[in-house]
Design an enzyme around this catalytic site. Structure first.
Site, PDB file in Angstrom:
ATOM      1  N   ASP A 114      41.904  21.246  12.767  1.00 39.54           N
ATOM      2  CA  ASP A 114      41.795  21.831  11.102  1.00 39.54           C
ATOM      3  C   ASP A 114      41.078  19.955  10.906  1.00 39.54           C
ATOM      4  OD1 ASP A 114      41.303  22.717   9.278  1.00 39.54           O
ATOM      5  OD2 ASP A 114      43.805  21.333   8.443  1.00 39.54           O
TER       6      ASP A 114
ATOM      7  N   GLU B 106      35.083  20.389  10.580  1.00 39.18           N
ATOM      8  CA  GLU B 106      33.561  20.803  10.076  1.00 39.18           C
ATOM      9  C   GLU B 106      33.387  19.261  10.468  1.00 39.18           C
ATOM     10  OE1 GLU B 106      36.781  21.353   8.098  1.00 39.18           O
ATOM     11  OE2 GLU B 106      36.455  23.283   9.140  1.00 39.18           O
TER      12      GLU B 106
ATOM     13  N   ASP C  60      40.865  28.681   4.216  1.00 37.14           N
ATOM     14  CA  ASP C  60      42.002  28.830   3.362  1.00 37.14           C
ATOM     15  C   ASP C  60      41.885  29.943   2.489  1.00 37.14           C
ATOM     16  OD1 ASP C  60      43.156  27.020   4.264  1.00 37.14           O
ATOM     17  OD2 ASP C  60      42.144  25.021   3.278  1.00 37.14           O
TER      18      ASP C  60
HETATM   19  O1  MIG Z   1      43.409  19.706   3.634  1.00 38.64           O
HETATM   20  O2  MIG Z   1      46.763  21.079   7.212  1.00 38.64           O
HETATM   21  O3  MIG Z   1      42.854  25.415   6.788  1.00 38.64           O
HETATM   22  O4  MIG Z   1      45.359  25.488   6.933  1.00 38.64           O
HETATM   23  O5  MIG Z   1      47.575  24.048   6.202  1.00 38.64           O
HETATM   24  C1  MIG Z   1      44.252  21.288   4.244  1.00 38.64           C
HETATM   25  C2  MIG Z   1      47.405  21.430   5.876  1.00 38.64           C
HETATM   26  C3  MIG Z   1      44.084  20.857   4.983  1.00 38.64           C
HETATM   27  C4  MIG Z   1      43.624  23.061   6.040  1.00 38.64           C
HETATM   28  C5  MIG Z   1      44.088  24.281   6.663  1.00 38.64           C
HETATM   29  C6  MIG Z   1      45.516  24.833   6.603  1.00 38.64           C
HETATM   30  C7  MIG Z   1      46.301  23.896   6.781  1.00 38.64           C
HETATM   31  C8  MIG Z   1      45.638  22.641   5.266  1.00 38.64           C
HETATM   32  N1  MIG Z   1      44.977  21.723   6.269  1.00 38.64           N
END
Ligand code: MIG
Length: 829
Positions: A417, A420, A493
């Site tokens: 995650d 980016e 999200d």
């Molecule tokens: O700032 O890990 O898209 O799926 O549950 C949020 C927590 C960070 C974003 C991801 C989401 C995940 C969440 N993450």
């Protein structure tokens, strides 16, 4: 910085302001052929164009105003791709040079290097430069802002560009690629998480693609600024793009996918249903969720651990209170048929006591600012340093970190995650951050769009090394072209709204058309709480999304299949059971993607490409060769108009046979399921419902066969469901040819591969047979049997695993099937 952040203003600015000049190539002074299939044009102002015939139907164009090219390096291209220079001839004429292959003719004009690509056989112009290649000096950063503009034909439409949330048809819009953490995005948000600079053009039934392999912030204008012009441009790097011929849209996608990488077969369990939340903890809660599935008999294959499993969000650690015995918990879950998937983010907490940070710090693996200090930014753990995943040595080290998690503790999949990369303060890294870029040192301007891809690449390598020969399962939020080689992906999200259900449909189709078929959305929506009906409709759609996972942010209540009312739980169970029945079909469709690069989700305009009526439709799509899905995306919708493409279709659930017309027909769609159609003559392999993949050791397949007046071919792929034997023929890939007429059906099956089924029996179910007879004659491999009619009007017979021919005969009923419409529902239970 402003011009770079908002390329939306950029072209206008370039045109309007006097100080910013565009440069153009001059006249060709030299034409040369340095290698077979490679042609170079040098102009009197030092511009060099290289045209390379990559393979039949793929031509690469590279421009530089510097007179020579950069080192030829791309993260997108599959290193295993085998270019095959097609036969060609070169014709020089007064104005230019024409390079002709059997399918394409490329004409380059001597003055200004403008290019036209035509179909060699028909002479149709496929693509033609408007201004063609031009550029601007980049005063702030050096290098050039490189641009290409082409003529946009009046009946030309555009698709693709990976991660966009608007309607499928992109004509009249402008987009950017600059991977961004876009919490609660909308149909207008751009850019989103993934960067896939590839689009598909469809003009009067003929398709081609453009893949602009440039990792800087790129922009695409598809007839927005001017309806007659398509342009793409980038804030740096080279004008380096591929023209990809069709003529059919799926050919374009296959060629693009082969160029950027075919994928491996996934483990079968990864195609089951997955349950996730931010976060399930402590251990007792995780075990409770597992029990929740098994006690209610709702199938599920994987449970997820989001960031709260870690000790203070430190990657590769466990919170000792919440998860005192992770290895035991994971082993127990595994006994119960659940795989555990854990999240790993890129940021490493700055903490001298934390060994992973320590090692990376000592070895110099973190990204630095231009003047040498380490880049720091806040994410969940607080202030972090970030590994430079574009450095091969860093990737190698990162891959090694997974040993404990995978080999020792038993985690079966890793979810990357925030890659980016996302940073709380400024959104992402500052532009001056330095990267190795596999030995081509550069700033974040160039590396930003590939950072996440290189992270998940290293993660996948970790899974491979520690995974004991298993197929890897890695998931990514960020991507650049070619990331399909390293991971499956989800769409980030989203929100629990009806609009987002529709966005999920569009995004998954679009990513599938850009090489990323292994895709899914957060089912039910990540932010906020879905109503029971929304959740149900989302599950029903996601049955057809290759990656099928419920996920939610957790601050808005429960989002498990049983979190709503009892009736909803039953209907969600039905949908998930349907998914498990379809697993052999989903697996077969995945096999086609693995073998040929054919997308698993096929948007209507790509299949019905001769029909302009289909060009603006976005909702309906094909799953694989023979299934047509009509999602329901509105609250309280009990019926809708749908577009049924030309051909002959059966309603999947009740064999009703709608009059096949390629225009809007009305269909009822009560809550129990969404409308699904099968092509007549299709053979769709099914499995019995299991609570998880492998619950039944050797499930006996059922082939459902729909009749046809005519011929049709269906594929069916089987293998071990995991491990590497599939690479060396350890599979059985059947092609079943069907031929039918009134009262008669014939099947002929052939297969390749040396995999031996563990089951003995295959169940054959004949659907859409118009007969009243209680049983009918069927000859299987020269052996006569009777197929028996069920209450549902389908005829069933059992055969053995190696059957190769089936002959069915019946007396057609006088009156045709009386079912009037394509009504989908069964009466309420
Ligand atoms: O700032 O890990 O898209 O799926 O549950 C949020 C927590 C960070 C974003 C991801 C989401 C995940 C969440 N993450």
């Amino acid at each position: 910085m402003a011009s770079e952040d908002f390329s939306g203003n950029y072209m206008e600015k370039a045109r309007g302001s006097k100080g910013v000049a565009d440069f153009f190539p001059g006249r060709v002074v030299e034409f040369r052929q340095p290698a077979d299939g490679v042609f170079e044009f040098l102009t009197d102002n030092g511009v060099l164009l290289r045209v390379s015939l990559v393979c039949d139907g793929v031509v690469r164009f590279r421009f530089t105003p510097e007179g020579r090219f950069e080192d030829d390096f791309s993260y997108a291209l599959d290193p295993n791709y085998q270019p095959v220079v097609p036969e060609h001839e070169v014709v020089e004429f007064g104005d230019g040079v024409a390079i002709k292959t059997g399918s394409l003719s490329i004409r380059v004009n001597r003055s200004g290097l403008k290019t036209t690509v035509t179909d060699t056989n028909t002479g149709t112009i496929l693509s033609q430069d408007d201004k063609g290649y031009h550029w601007q000096d980049n005063k702030q950063y050096g290098g050039e802002i490189v641009k290409m503009s082409k003529v946009c034909q009046s009946e030309e439409y555009f698709y693709g560009l990976g991660d966009k949330s608007c309607d499928l048809n992109l004509r009249g819009r402008r987009f950017q690629m600059w991977g961004s953490d876009t919490y609660a995005y909308t149909p207008d948000t751009d850019p989103l998480y993934k960067n896939i600079p590839f689009y598909i053009s469809l003009c009067k039934g003929t398709a081609h693609g453009i893949f602009f392999d440039n990792t800087f912030r790129t922009s695409f204008d598809l007839g927005a600024e001017s309806p007659d012009v398509t342009s793409f441009f980038s804030q740096g790097g080279e004008m380096n793009y591929y023209f990809i011929h069709g003529p059919e849209p799926l050919d374009v996608i296959r060629r693009y996918t082969r160029l950027t990488g075919l994928v491996n077969m996934p483990a079968l369990w990864t195609l089951g249903y997955h349950q996730c939340k931010w976060s399930y903890y402590p251990e007792a809660v995780v075990r409770g969720i597992a029990d929740g599935f098994r006690s209610r008999r709702i199938p599920c294959d994987a449970l997820y651990l989001d960031i709260d499993y870690m000790d203070g969000y430190r990657c590769f650690t466990w919170d000792a209170e919440r998860f005192p015995e992770p290895k035991k918990m994971i082993a127990d879950l595994e006994k119960d048929g659940f795989k555990t998937v854990a999240i790993i983010d890129p940021g490493l907490k700055i903490d001298p006591e934390y060994p992973v940070w320590q090692e990376a710090y000592e070895k110099g693996y973190f990204c630095r600012r231009q003047d040498g200090s380490l880049f720091k930014g806040s994410v969940w753990p607080g202030l972090c340093h970030f590994p430079d995943f574009t450095h091969p040595e860093v990737r190698d080290w990162w891959a090694g970190l997974f040993h404990n998690l995978i080999a020792e503790t038993g985690v079966r999949g890793i979810w990357n995650d925030m890659n980016e990369p996302a940073v709380f303060e400024e959104g992402t890294f500052p532009r001056d951050v330095r990267h190795n870029y596999d030995g081509h040192p550069c700033s974040h301007r160039k590396a930003h769009n590939v950072y996440g891809m290189q992270m998940v690449r290293a993660t996948q390598e970790g899974l491979r090394r520690s995974g004991n020969g298993r197929r890897t399962f890695s998931i990514t939020r960020s991507a650049y072209a070619g990331t399909q080689r390293f991971a499956c992906a989800w769409t980030g999200d989203n929100v629990a709204s009806w609009e987002h259900l529709s966005i999920a449909n569009l995004q998954c189709q679009r990513l599938a058309s850009c090489g990323m078929s292994f895709i899914g959305s957060d089912v039910g929506g990540f932010i906020e709480t879905p109503s029971a009906e929304l959740y149900l409709r989302w599950v029903q759609l996601a049955v057809f999304h290759p990656f099928f996972r419920t996920h939610s942010s957790g601050d808005h209540g429960e989002q498990e299949p049983w979190s709503f009312d009892k009736k909803t739980t039953e209907r969600v169970r039905d949908a998930i059971e349907f998914r498990y029945q379809l697993l052999p079909t989903i697996y077969t469709t995945f096999r086609q993607y693995v073998r040929d690069g054919t997308p698993m989700l096929r948007s209507l305009p790509f299949v019905d490409f001769k029909n302009p009526d289909a060009y603006w439709r976005s909702a309906e799509f094909f799953f694989g060769d023979h299934i047509y899905v009509v999602p329901i995306m509105e609250e309280g919708e009990e019926g809708r108009f749908l577009y049924l493409p030309k051909g002959d279709w059966f309603a999947y659930h009740d064999d009703s046979h709608p009059k096949a017309v390629a225009k809007d027909i009305w269909i009822e769609c009560p809550l129990d399921r969404i409308p699904v159609f099968v092509r007549s003559g299709a053979i769709i392999p099914h499995w019995p419902v299991q609570q998880y993949v492998g619950e039944i050791e050797h499930p006996e397949p059922e082939l459902r066969i729909w009749t046809k007046n005519g011929e049709e071919t269906s594929e069916w792929y089987e293998d071990d469901g995991d491990g590497q034997a599939w690479r060396d023929g350890g599979y059985r890939e059947s092609r079943i040819h069907l031929k039918g007429s009134a009262g008669h059906l014939n099947l002929h099956r052939e297969w390749q591969g040396h995999w031996e089924p563990g089951y003995e029996t295959i169940h054959l179910t004949f659907c859409g047979i118009n007969s009243e007879e209680p049983d009918i004659k069927v000859v299987i491999d020269d052996h006569e049997q009777r197929a028996v009619r069920g209450d549902d009007g389908r005829y069933r017979v059992n055969t053995h695993k190696n059957f190769y021919s089936v002959n069915l005969e019946w007396k057609p009923a006088k009156a045709p099937s009386t079912k009037p419409s394509a009504r989908q529902s069964q009466p309420e239970k």
